[in-house]
Design an enzyme around this catalytic site. Structure first.
Site, PDB file in Angstrom:
ATOM      1  N   THR A  96       0.860  -1.184   0.000  1.00 37.00           N
ATOM      2  CA  THR A  96       0.000   0.000   0.000  1.00 37.00           C
ATOM      3  C   THR A  96       0.891   1.226   0.000  1.00 37.00           C
ATOM      4  OG1 THR A  96      -1.786  -1.098   1.190  1.00 37.00           O
ATOM      5  CG2 THR A  96      -1.767   1.301   1.259  1.00 37.00           C
ATOM      6  N   LYS A 171      -7.481   1.316  -2.426  1.00 39.54           N
ATOM      7  CA  LYS A 171      -7.063   0.875  -1.089  1.00 39.54           C
ATOM      8  C   LYS A 171      -7.186   2.022  -0.087  1.00 39.54           C
ATOM      9  CE  LYS A 171      -5.253  -1.838   2.041  1.00 39.54           C
ATOM     10  NZ  LYS A 171      -3.899  -2.374   2.069  1.00 39.54           N
ATOM     11  N   LYS A 239      -1.053   6.390   8.751  1.00 40.12           N
ATOM     12  CA  LYS A 239      -0.324   6.579   7.483  1.00 40.12           C
ATOM     13  C   LYS A 239      -1.291   6.613   6.306  1.00 40.12           C
ATOM     14  CE  LYS A 239       1.060   3.440   4.832  1.00 40.12           C
ATOM     15  NZ  LYS A 239       1.563   2.257   4.092  1.00 40.12           N
TER      16      LYS A 239
END
Lengths: 298, 298, 298, 298
Positions: A96, A171, A239
């Protein structure tokens, strides 16, 4: 049978590579900490001494690392994937990372006459073991078709999202919902607990009613038991919310709930919960209401 | 067999009363618009001319109306429930009202030597028809035991939440989560749509991944199809979020996500979406991103 | 010369009453803690034994108390203002209370053939002493004209805002801005301090630039010196923001900044800062950044 | 007398360069649109054909452009400032750019044996003309001393903030407060207007009371008159809030008010107000309350 270079043998990468081996592919593995290669070598994998070497003799290269920095470490430099890439190779990144880095990496792969897919996954380590991951794919649709057999070995569902970067965006948008839903649960629990409701019954209500969510299913009982064993860390959720904040800033999308969620997870990080499960954000609320969610009422 | 007065024959109340009749209870019905009594009278119910009369000769009185104002109209005054209440009667309110009004009403019932339960429900009209509602109960636990048989006829699950007001609080905390989860979905969809992802695939991802929720299950497809037929209106969701805001203000609970959600649903109300389904809050985001979630990309 | 009953001799009320005495009015004072009457009696005031008595023989009654509860205690009951009110009397409340209570109180005064003004003030104790308060007035404009002389003794500016409740609304809207501006300052300071800037210079910049505000002028230096001596308490600010939240909920105004500010001040309250100055909300940020704003960099 | 290259002759840069000329410095000017050089050449400036040439023969180079992209255009490439820089030269950038780009640019200047200061300003075009700007400086303190005479010609106040990037951070933190204060004003106005208060009187109250701010002073009357003539555009404010969001994400500072403000200005941008004054964000609220702030009540 296709020859695959597989780079990054963490809790996700190792079982993914193992499934490819089991399915009969020739797999060459590389990991920064080389000792993690041994179990896969025992299952028949070759071991490469560098990302370059893992890329050099293979048709397909798969990378599964932790963040933007790791991607740059693995792809660039004299020992990186790019320096070893064969013309016509397919490169698949399952990490990711930011859509911007996806696009940069895809361009570099294309310069080397390769083709790149961003293919992040949802599903935790058991799904990686069982080959039931869900893939969201960005990149050329033909490239996906040429590598579909691999994805079908590693996952149960392959969702094509559009050109390079689209997998990464999917995502990030998905995880934005995860973060907000977890805060919804935390806030609902805070109201229930502070008001003296039996939180077990409240959780039952949530799951039976229209407030139900994977967040409640996966984390509800653990919150009551104050079990914040890491499944997906608060730091990683933060994050991803920062990636989402940056993405929406760049696209000009007002995203007030996301931005508030980011601030609350950031508060959790500053309180020292970064390495705990993301559900530990509830501890922000526990401090505010002066009691633990699972505390029994006297 | 217990004798029941049932007041309020809307889309929820009518099937609840019908189930009690079917189970063999003697039911006397009252509704402000008297014509709604006819179907139940056909099924064997008696009809009362006032809330007072519905209360007068019965052991148990059930009310199912729309808000705080309706409760006061039904309970107070010379023709109200309270003026007709038998000593020892059990009064059950299944509406969603403020915890403060629950406590006031419970006190008035107690003055009349009755016993009060706040018993709001989750589940929509089909669940009322099937007798599969979920009840969250506030009040005396003995009173609940004495009336448990009725709840078992109307619902599939009875969750005891504590003293009077606890049922109302549970409903409000539950709906807080519903409101926030729906905004999470809207914001995720906005990111996906503005970024050009295929939103069908994105919804599939959400439901397969850890972002899954009842909100996504119930509303996801409808949002894509721009179908905002009212199941639970935006105005009612806003009403509940305002109750939650007031509750958390009174209890001293910081609830930033709830308060932001309240502001966004309020914006939806000012845009004129109050009578549409709560999921129409997504139209705020559609205006911001300049496209409908379900628009096909060219 | 008009005869005035003055009720509530706190840090604001006492100097306001003293100014009326100095200007030659006949003033009868009442305070719950009777000992606070002595200094004013020494200056020529009469002392009443109850709010009723303070109202009974006077043309004008002024009340200056702390909140909704105090208003009810002073106005209602057998010893309250209302029970002693002369027909034709003017009643002026200078407290900050909810618009709803203003309207109720005004109606009660009118039933007694009196006329009511809501007249909250801005300005702290020195302004009360100097007679330089700012009044915002709600009520009948003629009533204001009949009592303008009194306001001119106590204040430097009289702003007529409309019918009863308008003064209260003006105060609440004003304090909403105060609360948000103080958070803006706190957040700016947090960024500056965490980034290692010299905060004295940063404060100078704020005051010279377009970021300047009364908040920065009144609180900036005190925040750097960690001096949170109460001038206007965080608890009172929180009370006003809750009034504003309720007001905007009732009026259907989306107010996201206000609602977030409310949540942050509520967090400050739960941390135990309620009795400190409202500027102590910055301590929420100090905890988050792990340093005090005024800490010198090493 | 020092020789100065001055690049960027917009509404700010042109009068700054003119002041340096008047003070007796030798100034060589460059502007992308060359015609803007003429007035300064008439006042005695030399004209350069490129940034490189403006840098080549001078001791000090000042740049005043609009954003990160312009900086890169001016500094980099074969005709850029860097390619012409003399060893020992001082380079001063007065634009508002990201701290990250400040650090990159400073490093490039240092490689060329120059010394760099980030020196953004507050104050609008009249202050540039009068030489009363406020400078916030990041960089080497000795370099500041060597160029202090220039800053004193152009401004009234020079605030040293620390190493390179500190000037940029100070500007961003300052503008964060500006953005939030303007929203506070907008929200307070929305409450006042929707409640039917006379907004002129309300503005007077704000400025007399503790809600006062430069935002109220500079924008209050204009909002009532619906005059959104650009002084500092909503788009530029949004740009700075995005820089602040990114800065706080990188530094790990929870900044909920800033992030919500960013979302609201983003909503303003999507509504098409980007080129109007930042105070036009109030139009978001006007749409919500269904009336203009300055509308007279009937």
């Amino acid at each position: 049978m296709k020859k695959i270079g597989f780079i990054g043998l963490g809790t996700m990468g190792a079982p993914m590579a193992a499934n490819l081996l089991k399915a009969g592919y020739e797999v060459t593995v590389y990991n920064r900490t080389a000792s993690k290669c041994a179990p896969l070598v025992n299952q028949g994998a070759k071991q490469a001494a560098s990302p370059k070497e893992a890329a050099a003799s293979n048709d397909i290269v798969i990378t599964m690392v932790s963040n933007d920095q790791s991607i740059e470490a693995v792809y660039d430099g004299s020992e990186g994937v790019l320096s070893g890439l064969k013309s016509g190779a397919i490169v698949i990144d399952c990490s990711t990372i930011s859509p911007a880095l996806v696009k940069q990496t895809a361009a570099k792969v294309q310069e080397r006459e390769g083709s790149f897919l961003d293919a992040p996954v949802t599903g935790s380590s058991p799904a990686a073991i069982d080959g039931t991951l869900v893939f969201m794919i960005g990149g050329n649709a033909d490239t996906l078709e040429k590598s579909r057999d691999l994805f079908e070995v590693m996952g149960k569902k392959i969702l094509y999202m559009g050109p390079n970067g689209s997998g990464a965006v999917a995502k990030i948008a998905h995880n934005t919902i995860v973060g907000i839903n977890n805060l919804a649960l935390a806030e609902g629990f805070a109201i229930a607990a502070k008001s003296g409701l039996p939180v077990d019954s409240f959780l039952e209500l949530v799951q039976l009613g229209s407030a139900g969510s994977k967040a409640a299913e996966l984390k509800g009982r653990k919150i009551i038991e104050h079990d914040f064993t890491n499944q997906f860390s608060l730091a990683l959720m933060l994050k991803d919310l920062k990636l989402a904040s940056s993405l929406t800033d760049n696209s000009g999308i007002p995203a007030p709930m996301l931005n508030l969620a980011k601030s609350l997870f950031q508060a959790g990080q500053t309180e020292g919960y970064g390495d705990e499960d993301l559900s530990s954000v509830v501890k922000i609320y526990e401090a505010w209401i002066g009691q633990k969610i699972g505390d029994k009422q006297s």
